[in-house]
Design a protein around this motif. Structure first.
Motif, mmCIF file in Angstrom:
data_model
loop_
_atom_site.group_PDB
_atom_site.id
_atom_site.type_symbol
_atom_site.label_atom_id
_atom_site.label_comp_id
_atom_site.label_asym_id
_atom_site.label_seq_id
_atom_site.Cartn_x
_atom_site.Cartn_y
_atom_site.Cartn_z
ATOM 1 N N HIS A 176 0.980 -0.748 0.296
ATOM 2 C CA HIS A 176 -0.188 -0.017 0.029
ATOM 3 C C HIS A 176 0.982 1.083 -0.050
ATOM 4 N N CYS A 186 -8.016 1.739 -4.296
ATOM 5 C CA CYS A 186 -7.151 0.131 -3.914
ATOM 6 C C CYS A 186 -8.218 -0.841 -2.874
ATOM 7 N N CYS A 188 -7.867 -1.542 0.165
ATOM 8 C CA CYS A 188 -8.193 -0.367 1.432
ATOM 9 C C CYS A 188 -8.462 0.790 1.335
ATOM 10 N N CYS A 193 -1.626 2.771 -4.827
ATOM 11 C CA CYS A 193 -1.225 2.134 -3.544
ATOM 12 C C CYS A 193 -0.252 1.306 -4.730
HETATM 13 ZN ZN LIG Z 1 -3.824 0.277 -0.692
#
Ligand SMILES: [Zn+2]
Length: 313
Positions: A176, A186, A188, A193
């Motif tokens: 990340h 991403c 996340c 990332c």
């Molecule tokens: Zn990420």
């Protein structure tokens, strides 16, 4: 702060007297799967165990851990057990903080659970640990600085710096790091990332609808010039993250695991060329070398766990 499991590495394993000191224990804890292995000091596998659990069922984790470990460590006491865990790990406490896709592992005290085998238990994140697998059993033998890189469905970097595993509390394994523009979201939730441009998932999306093969091996084998261009793009994207590692730590050696091996010599050389260009300004830096691991992909985390036991002595 004292971190006994991150003690300085020894360059040569020193077998302690007694049969119990001649083996190493390793456990890999993944969402829904536990793998265990008893290894010789050389890293050769003596026994294996494996068990699955429902990722949402906390009660099943204990049973799976025992089922996988009992055949390996039940009759013989290894020097220690190194746990390579997915997700976020509190290495000092020996506890899994959280694992995406496996709520059963949230807060799981894996060190405490493995105490039944009566040997020291060390826990770390699996992507970080693979560098210890390479350090003790692979291309990193004898080195005090290098990086070990997971590629493919998962992306991550383990770094050995001055003989120590670089594993600060709160740090992660690189997937990340922000390396790209903000147009790619991403898993996340963040944008740009490294993971969004340098994984098999990126590759699948990149070739979707093009008629090109959706694997690196397939692209390398293809005679289509567009396939070669995608291979080059993948290598460049992988290099994006590694360039940052080289800029910060100049580890000199990068050991690639996973899908990168399917890219062949051209892929490896392209990544190496990018890294060398980035450090050519330095008259003292070791020119970066990129090698592709021949280790069985599935075993590198277990080797890292075994390496953690050796490193922690
Ligand atoms: Zn990420």
């Amino acid at each position: 702060m004292s971190r006994p499991h991150r003690a300085a590495l020894r360059l040569v394993p020193e077998p302690a007297p007694g049969p119990q000191a001649r083996t190493l224990g390793a456990v890999e804890l993944l969402p829904g799967l536990v793998r265990a292995s008893l290894m010789e000091l050389s890293g050769a596998v003596l026994r294996r165990g494996e068990a699955v659990f429902a990722p949402a069922d906390p009660a099943g984790v204990d049973a799976a851990l025992l089922a996988a470990c009992a055949p390996c460590f039940g009759a013989e006491r290894p020097l220690g057990i190194g746990v390579a865990a997915a997700g976020l790990v509190d290495a000092d406490a020996g506890v899994i903080i959280e694992v995406n896709d496996a709520p059963a592992l949230r807060g799981y005290p894996v060190r405490e659970r493995l105490a039944r085998f009566g040997v020291p238990v060390h826990v770390e994140h699996r992507a970080r640990l693979q560098v210890l697998g390479d350090r003790w059993f692979g291309p990193g033998r004898g080195r005090s600085d290098f990086a070990s890189v997971s590629t493919g469905e998962v992306l991550g970097v383990g770094i050995l710096l001055g003989g120590e595993l670089l594993a600060p509390p709160g740090g992660r394994s690189g997937a990340h790091m922000t390396v790209a523009g903000r147009d790619r979201v991403c898993t996340c939730g963040a944008r740009g990332c490294w993971k969004t441009v340098a994984t098999t998932r990126w590759l699948r999306e990149r070739v979707a609808g093009s008629g090109l093969p959706a694997t690196l091996a397939g692209l390398v084998a293809s005679a289509d010039p567009q396939a070669a261009a995608v291979v080059d793009e993948y290598a460049e994207n992988l290099a994006l993250g590694l360039l940052n590692i080289q800029q910060l730590f100049a580890p000199g050696l990068f050991v690639l695991h996973g899908e990168a091996r399917d890219g062949g010599g051209g892929f490896r050389e392209r990544v190496q060329r990018r890294l060398r260009a980035a450090s050519a300004w330095s008259p003292t830096a070791e020119p970066p070398v990129v090698v592709v691991s021949s280790t069985v992909v599935d075993d590198i985390a277990l080797l890292g766990g075994a390496g953690l036991v050796l490193s922690a002595r």
